[in-house]
Design a protein around this motif. Structure first.
Motif, mmCIF file in Angstrom:
data_model
loop_
_atom_site.group_PDB
_atom_site.id
_atom_site.type_symbol
_atom_site.label_atom_id
_atom_site.label_comp_id
_atom_site.label_asym_id
_atom_site.label_seq_id
_atom_site.Cartn_x
_atom_site.Cartn_y
_atom_site.Cartn_z
ATOM 1 N N ARG A 52 0.837 -1.203 0.000
ATOM 2 C CA ARG A 52 0.000 0.000 0.000
ATOM 3 C C ARG A 52 0.863 1.241 0.000
ATOM 4 O O ARG A 52 1.845 1.330 0.736
ATOM 5 C CB ARG A 52 -0.935 0.018 1.215
ATOM 6 C CG ARG A 52 -1.780 1.302 1.306
ATOM 7 C CD ARG A 52 -2.961 1.138 2.251
ATOM 8 N NE ARG A 52 -2.607 1.140 3.645
ATOM 9 C CZ ARG A 52 -2.721 2.193 4.480
ATOM 10 N NH1 ARG A 52 -3.164 3.355 4.008
ATOM 11 N NH2 ARG A 52 -2.392 2.083 5.746
ATOM 12 N N LEU A 53 0.453 2.224 -0.821
ATOM 13 C CA LEU A 53 1.078 3.539 -0.876
ATOM 14 C C LEU A 53 0.087 4.569 -0.345
ATOM 15 O O LEU A 53 -1.059 4.613 -0.782
ATOM 16 C CB LEU A 53 1.462 3.886 -2.316
ATOM 17 C CG LEU A 53 2.425 2.917 -3.004
ATOM 18 C CD1 LEU A 53 2.566 3.276 -4.482
ATOM 19 C CD2 LEU A 53 3.781 2.945 -2.306
ATOM 20 N N ASP A 54 0.554 5.419 0.577
ATOM 21 C CA ASP A 54 -0.364 6.335 1.251
ATOM 22 C C ASP A 54 0.103 7.787 1.203
ATOM 23 O O ASP A 54 -0.443 8.634 1.899
ATOM 24 C CB ASP A 54 -0.541 5.886 2.714
ATOM 25 C CG ASP A 54 -1.594 6.690 3.451
ATOM 26 O OD1 ASP A 54 -2.724 6.784 2.935
ATOM 27 O OD2 ASP A 54 -1.283 7.235 4.529
ATOM 28 N N SER A 55 1.115 8.086 0.402
ATOM 29 C CA SER A 55 1.601 9.466 0.352
ATOM 30 C C SER A 55 2.444 9.665 -0.892
ATOM 31 O O SER A 55 2.825 8.702 -1.569
ATOM 32 C CB SER A 55 2.436 9.791 1.611
ATOM 33 O OG SER A 55 3.507 8.871 1.744
ATOM 34 N N GLY A 56 2.727 10.931 -1.179
ATOM 35 C CA GLY A 56 3.588 11.257 -2.305
ATOM 36 C C GLY A 56 2.854 11.301 -3.632
ATOM 37 O O GLY A 56 1.618 11.303 -3.694
ATOM 38 N N ASP A 57 3.619 11.338 -4.714
ATOM 39 C CA ASP A 57 3.083 11.342 -6.064
ATOM 40 C C ASP A 57 2.677 9.911 -6.410
ATOM 41 O O ASP A 57 3.508 9.098 -6.822
ATOM 42 C CB ASP A 57 4.143 11.864 -7.042
ATOM 43 C CG ASP A 57 3.626 12.015 -8.451
ATOM 44 O OD1 ASP A 57 2.699 11.266 -8.825
ATOM 45 O OD2 ASP A 57 4.158 12.860 -9.196
ATOM 46 N N LEU A 58 1.398 9.592 -6.222
ATOM 47 C CA LEU A 58 0.961 8.209 -6.338
ATOM 48 C C LEU A 58 1.144 7.650 -7.743
ATOM 49 O O LEU A 58 1.443 6.461 -7.909
ATOM 50 C CB LEU A 58 -0.505 8.092 -5.902
ATOM 51 C CG LEU A 58 -0.775 8.400 -4.425
ATOM 52 C CD1 LEU A 58 -2.265 8.323 -4.138
ATOM 53 C CD2 LEU A 58 -0.005 7.448 -3.513
ATOM 54 N N LEU A 59 0.963 8.483 -8.752
ATOM 55 C CA LEU A 59 1.139 8.022 -10.128
ATOM 56 C C LEU A 59 2.589 7.597 -10.368
ATOM 57 O O LEU A 59 2.859 6.486 -10.851
ATOM 58 C CB LEU A 59 0.739 9.120 -11.107
ATOM 59 C CG LEU A 59 0.976 8.839 -12.591
ATOM 60 C CD1 LEU A 59 0.223 7.598 -13.036
ATOM 61 C CD2 LEU A 59 0.572 10.050 -13.433
#
Length: 417
Positions: free
Chosen positions: A234-241
């Motif tokens: 899971r990614l929950d921060s930053g430039d998600l693309l």
């Protein structure tokens, strides 16, 4: 109002109240009916017990308290089936009974439908933008504790795959899912220890949160601990693309080609649409969903449309103030479609009998309550399937996220009584 009607002798007059929206929230192309099942449950339990009546002493007189002690809804209710799309003027609910019975339902009806329809409309825009990728409802910490359960249910009707709210799973059998928070990683001495503890407790199919510190290092450690069969990260921060592209490439290089990528972080329908080209496998949505993504209420009203006249027949009534002109008379609703099955208009009949359907005109009102008895209860999955069919029948413009008019126009036609 009830007390005054009891004193004037009009409390027993047969009446028809209708629930509708004068307009959709700014820029929305359609609304979604949700909360019908909750409303039917609430209606069955709606009574005034002795403690509640005692609290009304001094608020209303003894005659009204006696009337409330015996209050039961013995009328009938028709409505759009749960999951159906609607438009300005659509009679989502038609309540027929005495004034005394029907007037007391206004707050109950509107509090349920205004909330649940708003959440479902936002959820529908999100699931349409997700284009088949699953969405997880994760908004319990961003709303009232009971609203959170209702929101999870409404989101499921509109296509969300699951919820992190276990009470929604217990009460409504909405599938449940969840992930660990940053606090779990920070609890441990390092990321490896946190991941090892999670995998030991939940198995390699779990979802590991990899952006507490350095994302690339987190992904590498996750695969080392769980192996290439890791369920998801899971990614929950930053430039998600950008991060999703980098993480997908790294996972593939590490041999974890089946490991999915889930993203969270204040997503809404616009952010989800922007991630359409990213190698993302699912979305966790919280705040924007449970607050209606900018439209926290559906703007529904509960208005008297007809009442019993001196001759015993129903007489259409409506307010006529400049900015809120009503349309008198009981309504029936049909959805007109083209020869190729695309919906083209919401057709509202006024003042007549319920019309029969045709190949190009689909009746929208279904019987929900007959003589005080609930007859329209259905499984939640039926509403979920209905929404997908209803949204799919709308013109392509319906799922555009840019501002625009309702996807189909609403037209009225006067019916013969």
């Amino acid at each position: 109002m009830l007390q005054a009607a009891v004193h004037s002798g009009t409390a027993g007059r047969r009446c028809v109240f209708e629930v509708f929206a004068r307009r959709l929230p700014d820029g929305r192309r359609y609304g979604v009916v949700a909360g019908t099942g909750r409303l039917l449950d609430a209606l069955e339990a709606f009574r005034f017990d002795e403690d509640e009546l005692a609290a009304l002493v001094g608020v209303v007189d003894d005659g009204t308290i006696r009337a409330l002690r015996e209050w039961r809804f013995t009328g009938s209710i028709w409505g759009y089936a749960e999951g159906e799309c609607y438009f300005p003027g659509s009679p989502l609910l038609v309540v027929e009974g005495t004034f005394a019975e029907a007037v007391l339902l206004e707050t109950l009806v509107l509090s349920v439908l205004n909330h649940d329809c708003a959440i479902a409309a936002a959820a529908s825009r999100m699931t349409a933008a997700a284009a088949g990728r699953p969405c997880i409802e994760m908004g319990s910490r961003r709303t009232h504790e009971r609203s959170a359960v209702a929101a999870a249910r409404a989101a499921y009707v509109a296509g969300f795959a699951s919820t992190s709210n276990l009470e929604a799973g217990r009460t409504y059998a909405v599938p449940t899912a969840g992930t660990a928070a940053h606090a779990f990683t920070l609890l441990h001495d390092d990321e490896r220890a946190a991941f090892a503890a999670q995998v030991a407790g939940l198995g390699t199919g779990t979802t590991l949160l990899v952006d507490t510190y350095d994302v690339a290092a987190g992904v590498r450690t996750a695969v080392e601990v769980a192996g290439t069969g890791l369920g998801a990260v899971r990614l929950d921060s930053g430039d998600l693309l950008l991060l999703a592209e980098q993480v997908r490439r790294q996972l593939d290089e590490l041999g974890a080609r089946s490991t999915r990528i889930l993203v969270t972080s204040d997503l809404d329908e616009h952010a989800i649409a922007a991630l359409a080209v990213a190698p993302v496998d699912g979305y966790g949505v919280g705040t924007s969903l449970v607050t209606g993504s900018g439209a926290p209420t559906a703007g529904l009203v509960y208005k008297l449309a007809a009442r019993q006249g001196a001759d015993g027949r129903l007489v259409g009534v409506a307010k006529s103030s400049v900015d809120k002109v009503g349309i008198a008379g009981r309504k029936w609703a049909m959805r007109r479609s083209s020869a190729d099955g695309v919906d083209v208009a919401e057709v509202i009949g006024v003042g007549g009998h319920r019309p029969a359907g045709t190949a190009s005109m689909r009746p929208l009102l279904v019987e929900l309550v007959r003589d005080g008895v609930v007859v329209g209860r259905e499984p939640l999955d039926d509403a979920r399937s209905r929404h997908l069919r209803s949204r799919s029948a709308l013109p392509d413009t319906a799922t555009q996220l840019s501002r625009g008019e309702p996807a189909i126009p609403t037209t009225y036609q006067q019916e013969q009584p």
